[in-house]
Design a protein around this motif. Structure first.
Motif, PDB file in Angstrom:
ATOM      1  N   SER A  58       5.391  -3.157   2.412  1.00  0.00           N
ATOM      2  CA  SER A  58       4.009  -3.544   2.093  1.00  0.00           C
ATOM      3  C   SER A  58       2.992  -2.947   3.048  1.00  0.00           C
ATOM      4  O   SER A  58       1.834  -2.750   2.683  1.00  0.00           O
ATOM      5  N   LYS A 107      -1.200   1.204   0.188  1.00  0.00           N
ATOM      6  CA  LYS A 107      -0.770   0.123   1.092  1.00  0.00           C
ATOM      7  C   LYS A 107      -1.487   0.338   2.427  1.00  0.00           C
ATOM      8  O   LYS A 107      -1.769   1.488   2.797  1.00  0.00           O
ATOM      9  N   GLU A 210      -0.058 -11.602   3.201  1.00  0.00           N
ATOM     10  CA  GLU A 210      -0.380 -12.859   2.508  1.00  0.00           C
ATOM     11  C   GLU A 210      -1.511 -12.642   1.492  1.00  0.00           C
ATOM     12  O   GLU A 210      -1.796 -13.513   0.683  1.00  0.00           O
ATOM     13  N   ARG A 211      -2.187 -11.507   1.576  1.00  0.00           N
ATOM     14  CA  ARG A 211      -3.302 -11.214   0.660  1.00  0.00           C
ATOM     15  C   ARG A 211      -2.767 -10.527  -0.593  1.00  0.00           C
ATOM     16  O   ARG A 211      -1.650 -10.025  -0.624  1.00  0.00           O
ATOM     17  N   SER A 212      -3.610 -10.468  -1.620  1.00  0.00           N
ATOM     18  CA  SER A 212      -3.219  -9.838  -2.886  1.00  0.00           C
ATOM     19  C   SER A 212      -3.028  -8.326  -2.692  1.00  0.00           C
ATOM     20  O   SER A 212      -3.988  -7.621  -2.340  1.00  0.00           O
ATOM     21  N   PRO A 213      -1.811  -7.816  -2.916  1.00  0.00           N
ATOM     22  CA  PRO A 213      -1.598  -6.370  -2.712  1.00  0.00           C
ATOM     23  C   PRO A 213      -2.457  -5.507  -3.630  1.00  0.00           C
ATOM     24  O   PRO A 213      -2.916  -4.434  -3.245  1.00  0.00           O
ATOM     25  N   LEU A 214      -2.707  -6.012  -4.831  1.00  0.00           N
ATOM     26  CA  LEU A 214      -3.523  -5.236  -5.769  1.00  0.00           C
ATOM     27  C   LEU A 214      -4.980  -5.182  -5.288  1.00  0.00           C
ATOM     28  O   LEU A 214      -5.654  -4.148  -5.404  1.00  0.00           O
ATOM     29  N   ALA A 215      -5.439  -6.294  -4.729  1.00  0.00           N
ATOM     30  CA  ALA A 215      -6.814  -6.314  -4.200  1.00  0.00           C
ATOM     31  C   ALA A 215      -6.928  -5.357  -3.017  1.00  0.00           C
ATOM     32  O   ALA A 215      -7.895  -4.576  -2.920  1.00  0.00           O
ATOM     33  N   ARG A 217      -5.107  -2.754  -2.488  1.00  0.00           N
ATOM     34  CA  ARG A 217      -4.974  -1.399  -3.048  1.00  0.00           C
ATOM     35  C   ARG A 217      -6.320  -0.896  -3.582  1.00  0.00           C
ATOM     36  O   ARG A 217      -6.731   0.238  -3.333  1.00  0.00           O
TER      37      ARG A 217
END
Ligand code: S0N
Length: 272
Positions: A58, A107, A210-215, A217
């Motif tokens: 990540s 990432k 802990e945060r949204s990976p899509l956000a 990105r």
């Protein structure tokens, strides 16, 4: 805290390790203050492909072996006509390929600056999304002193980070700056004692995980797009297309084609 990093792949000039979602790429040439040859860079590029492809990774961290240097740039021993010579005997400047990978991987990439970040090694931390430095870290460009320059990300992105005047000072004077000075000019995000460096980097990585990976990105792509012209828009648009593919509306188009019928897009919402 002592952590058990797992080796992901053995290389001759870098270490490539993993710990709980974090991939760590360490330039392993402390004898040369972690200067890179084309082979070092090729190995980092190879590791970055895995970092991009592997969904278990990540966050990516770059650092240097030992407590003296993050990276001292291109290895001057192998600098030759038209570039740096690696084991294949061909002159090249493949650090530019790595810079592009760091910017485009969807990432977060953290530079864990544990000593000198000089020349191309300074640019390496500049192109990372975040830089966390130890108190003994020292920053600077040397190009005009040693017969080189990076007029790409190494100048234009640096100027976006520290401002035009400061970027020109850094390149024109080739002075060295302390970690505190780097913090004051916004060149790094945080400075910590050397023995707290990895803990802090891991803490920041865990927080981002802990945060949204899509956000994350989309934010990274958007911040890049603003600076990277058509290549940046292409990256951002690619992410938008990926999101569109996830919608029923996009499925309808593909299904209609495969079922040899007219697509019916009327049922999908048209938000204001
Ligand atoms: C990092 C410095 C400040 C550390 O000083 P310190 O602690 O006093 O150690 P030294 O005794 O100087 O070094 C220990 C040993 O390590 C060797 N060494 C250090 N850096 C390099 C290096 N870059 N290449 C090869 N060897 C290195 C020393 O020679 C010494 O060895 P021994 O024990 O045998 O004497 C200090 O070392 C320093 O200033 N280093 C040089 C920094 C530098 O000028 N780097 C190169 C800058 N240029 C680039 O990085 C260009 C590459 C590039 O990225 C690029 C990108 C885009 C477009 C163009 C380019 C390009 O310019 O080509």
């Amino acid at each position: 805290m002592e952590r058990k990093w797992i080796t992901l792949k053995e290389y001759s000039e870098i270490k490539f390790e993993f710990f709980e979602g974090i991939a760590k790429i360490t330039i392993n040439r402390p004898r040369y203050r972690n200067a890179f040859t084309p082979d070092t860079t090729q190995q980092m590029c190879d590791a970055m492909v895995r970092c991009r492809e592997d969904a278990n990774i990540s966050v990516v961290v770059f650092t240097g072996e030992g407590d003296k240097a993050f990276c001292s740039g291109g290895d001057q021993n192998v600098k030759s006509f038209a570039g740096y010579i690696g084991s294949d005997g061909v002159p090249r400047l493949n650090i530019l390929d790595l810079q592009k990978q760091i910017r485009s991987i969807p990432k977060p990439v953290i530079a864990m600056v544990n000593g000198y970040a000089i020349g191309g090694g300074h640019v390496l931390h500049v192109v990372c999304d975040l830089s966390i430095a130890s108190e003994n870290a020292i920053f600077g460009q040397t190009g005009p002193k040693v017969g080189s320059f990076d007029a790409g990300f190494g100048s234009s992105y640096l100027a976006r980070v520290v401002g035009q005047k400061k970027a020109r000072e850094i390149w024109f004077l080739c002075e060295q700056y302390s970690a505190q000075e780097a913090l004051d000019m916004g060149l790094v995000n945080k400075v910590v004692p050397l023995d707290k460096l990895e803990d802090t980097v891991v803490e920041w990585a865990q927080k981002m995980m802990e945060r949204s990976p899509l956000a994350l990105r989309m934010i990274k792509a958007g911040l890049n797009a603003e600076l990277d012209g058509q290549a940046g828009i292409q990256e951002f648009a690619g992410n938008a297309t990926m999101l569109y593919y996830m919608t029923e509306e996009a499925h309808e188009g593909k299904n209609a084609f495969l079922e040899k019928r007219k697509p019916d897009f009327s049922k999908y919402p048209k938000f204001p």
